[in-house]
Design a protein around this motif. Structure first.
Motif, PDB file in Angstrom:
ATOM      1  N   GLY A  50       0.827  -1.199   0.000  1.00  0.00           N
ATOM      2  CA  GLY A  50       0.000   0.000   0.000  1.00  0.00           C
ATOM      3  C   GLY A  50       0.859   1.245   0.000  1.00  0.00           C
ATOM      4  O   GLY A  50       2.077   1.176  -0.153  1.00  0.00           O
ATOM      5  N   ASP A  51       0.195   2.362   0.216  1.00  0.00           N
ATOM      6  CA  ASP A  51       0.927   3.628   0.235  1.00  0.00           C
ATOM      7  C   ASP A  51       0.884   4.276   1.618  1.00  0.00           C
ATOM      8  O   ASP A  51       0.856   5.475   1.755  1.00  0.00           O
ATOM      9  N   PHE A  52       0.893   3.440   2.634  1.00  0.00           N
ATOM     10  CA  PHE A  52       0.937   3.902   4.021  1.00  0.00           C
ATOM     11  C   PHE A  52       2.392   3.955   4.487  1.00  0.00           C
ATOM     12  O   PHE A  52       3.274   3.347   3.896  1.00  0.00           O
ATOM     13  N   PHE A  53       2.630   4.671   5.582  1.00  0.00           N
ATOM     14  CA  PHE A  53       3.967   4.783   6.155  1.00  0.00           C
ATOM     15  C   PHE A  53       4.022   3.972   7.437  1.00  0.00           C
ATOM     16  O   PHE A  53       3.119   4.074   8.276  1.00  0.00           O
ATOM     17  N   MET A  54       5.064   3.162   7.569  1.00  0.00           N
ATOM     18  CA  MET A  54       5.286   2.387   8.791  1.00  0.00           C
ATOM     19  C   MET A  54       6.770   2.388   9.097  1.00  0.00           C
ATOM     20  O   MET A  54       7.596   2.154   8.210  1.00  0.00           O
ATOM     21  N   HIS A  55       7.109   2.684  10.339  1.00  0.00           N
ATOM     22  CA  HIS A  55       8.507   2.701  10.756  1.00  0.00           C
ATOM     23  C   HIS A  55       8.648   1.921  12.053  1.00  0.00           C
ATOM     24  O   HIS A  55       7.834   2.100  12.949  1.00  0.00           O
ATOM     25  N   PRO A  56       9.631   1.058  12.200  1.00  0.00           N
ATOM     26  CA  PRO A  56      10.677   0.709  11.250  1.00  0.00           C
ATOM     27  C   PRO A  56      10.094  -0.019  10.033  1.00  0.00           C
ATOM     28  O   PRO A  56       9.105  -0.723  10.133  1.00  0.00           O
ATOM     29  N   GLU A  57      10.725   0.181   8.889  1.00  0.00           N
ATOM     30  CA  GLU A  57      10.214  -0.318   7.615  1.00  0.00           C
ATOM     31  C   GLU A  57      10.112  -1.837   7.540  1.00  0.00           C
ATOM     32  O   GLU A  57       9.235  -2.372   6.862  1.00  0.00           O
ATOM     33  N   ASP A  58      11.000  -2.549   8.219  1.00  0.00           N
ATOM     34  CA  ASP A  58      10.979  -4.012   8.158  1.00  0.00           C
ATOM     35  C   ASP A  58       9.828  -4.636   8.941  1.00  0.00           C
ATOM     36  O   ASP A  58       9.607  -5.841   8.888  1.00  0.00           O
ATOM     37  N   VAL A  59       9.043  -3.822   9.635  1.00  0.00           N
ATOM     38  CA  VAL A  59       7.927  -4.328  10.424  1.00  0.00           C
ATOM     39  C   VAL A  59       6.856  -4.947   9.526  1.00  0.00           C
ATOM     40  O   VAL A  59       6.224  -5.930   9.901  1.00  0.00           O
ATOM     41  N   VAL A  60       6.669  -4.416   8.328  1.00  0.00           N
ATOM     42  CA  VAL A  60       5.670  -4.985   7.407  1.00  0.00           C
ATOM     43  C   VAL A  60       6.043  -6.436   7.093  1.00  0.00           C
ATOM     44  O   VAL A  60       5.202  -7.332   7.148  1.00  0.00           O
ATOM     45  N   HIS A  61       7.312  -6.670   6.791  1.00  0.00           N
ATOM     46  CA  HIS A  61       7.772  -8.030   6.500  1.00  0.00           C
ATOM     47  C   HIS A  61       7.615  -8.926   7.729  1.00  0.00           C
ATOM     48  O   HIS A  61       7.198 -10.091   7.630  1.00  0.00           O
ATOM     49  N   GLU A  62       7.920  -8.394   8.890  1.00  0.00           N
ATOM     50  CA  GLU A  62       7.771  -9.151  10.139  1.00  0.00           C
ATOM     51  C   GLU A  62       6.306  -9.521  10.375  1.00  0.00           C
ATOM     52  O   GLU A  62       5.995 -10.636  10.797  1.00  0.00           O
ATOM     53  N   LEU A  63       5.393  -8.597  10.081  1.00  0.00           N
ATOM     54  CA  LEU A  63       3.963  -8.865  10.228  1.00  0.00           C
ATOM     55  C   LEU A  63       3.523  -9.959   9.255  1.00  0.00           C
ATOM     56  O   LEU A  63       2.778 -10.874   9.637  1.00  0.00           O
ATOM     57  N   GLU A  64       3.976  -9.899   8.029  1.00  0.00           N
ATOM     58  CA  GLU A  64       3.649 -10.939   7.046  1.00  0.00           C
ATOM     59  C   GLU A  64       4.097 -12.314   7.551  1.00  0.00           C
ATOM     60  O   GLU A  64       3.330 -13.279   7.485  1.00  0.00           O
ATOM     61  N   GLU A  65       5.310 -12.384   8.071  1.00  0.00           N
ATOM     62  CA  GLU A  65       5.837 -13.655   8.585  1.00  0.00           C
ATOM     63  C   GLU A  65       5.042 -14.138   9.797  1.00  0.00           C
ATOM     64  O   GLU A  65       4.840 -15.339   9.974  1.00  0.00           O
ATOM     65  N   THR A  66       4.588 -13.204  10.631  1.00  0.00           N
ATOM     66  CA  THR A  66       3.816 -13.559  11.816  1.00  0.00           C
ATOM     67  C   THR A  66       2.463 -14.162  11.436  1.00  0.00           C
ATOM     68  O   THR A  66       1.996 -15.105  12.068  1.00  0.00           O
ATOM     69  N   LEU A  67       1.839 -13.627  10.401  1.00  0.00           N
ATOM     70  CA  LEU A  67       0.530 -14.105   9.961  1.00  0.00           C
ATOM     71  C   LEU A  67       0.612 -15.414   9.165  1.00  0.00           C
ATOM     72  O   LEU A  67      -0.338 -16.196   9.152  1.00  0.00           O
ATOM     73  N   GLU A  68       1.732 -15.644   8.535  1.00  0.00           N
ATOM     74  CA  GLU A  68       1.941 -16.797   7.659  1.00  0.00           C
ATOM     75  C   GLU A  68       1.711 -18.120   8.400  1.00  0.00           C
ATOM     76  O   GLU A  68       2.197 -18.314   9.514  1.00  0.00           O
TER      77      GLU A  68
END
Length: 92
Positions: A33-51
């Protein structure tokens, strides 16, 4: 196997959650998406958590993830916005 895509226009940005479902389990999760999240690697961490979790557990896992990660900055976006995108993905 089903493919799910859900979007939600938050106050400041679009959130898109996309994943495959096999036997009720979420796989290949992508959050974009076009949202801002910091630290940036948190999105990847969230994906791995949900997987690898059952789709009915994802809402609670999202809630718990952001409750634990108090260091995450998301201006104008909150956990409810992610949960709405997830619910939209599951409406199919």
């Amino acid at each position: 196997m089903g493919h799910h895509i859900g979007e939600h226009k938050a106050r400041k940005g679009l959130i898109r959650i996309e994943f495959d479902e096999e036997n009720g389990v979420a796989e290949h999760i992508r959050i974009t998406g076009d949202f801002f999240m910091h630290p940036e690697d948190v999105v990847h961490e969230l994906e791995e958590t949900l997987e690898g979790h059952k789709i009915e557990e994802l809402d609670g896992i999202l809630e718990e993830f952001f409750a634990v990660r108090m260091d995450v900055e998301m201006p104008y976006v909150n956990v409810e916005d992610f949960k709405i995108a997830l619910k939209n993905a599951l409406k199919e």
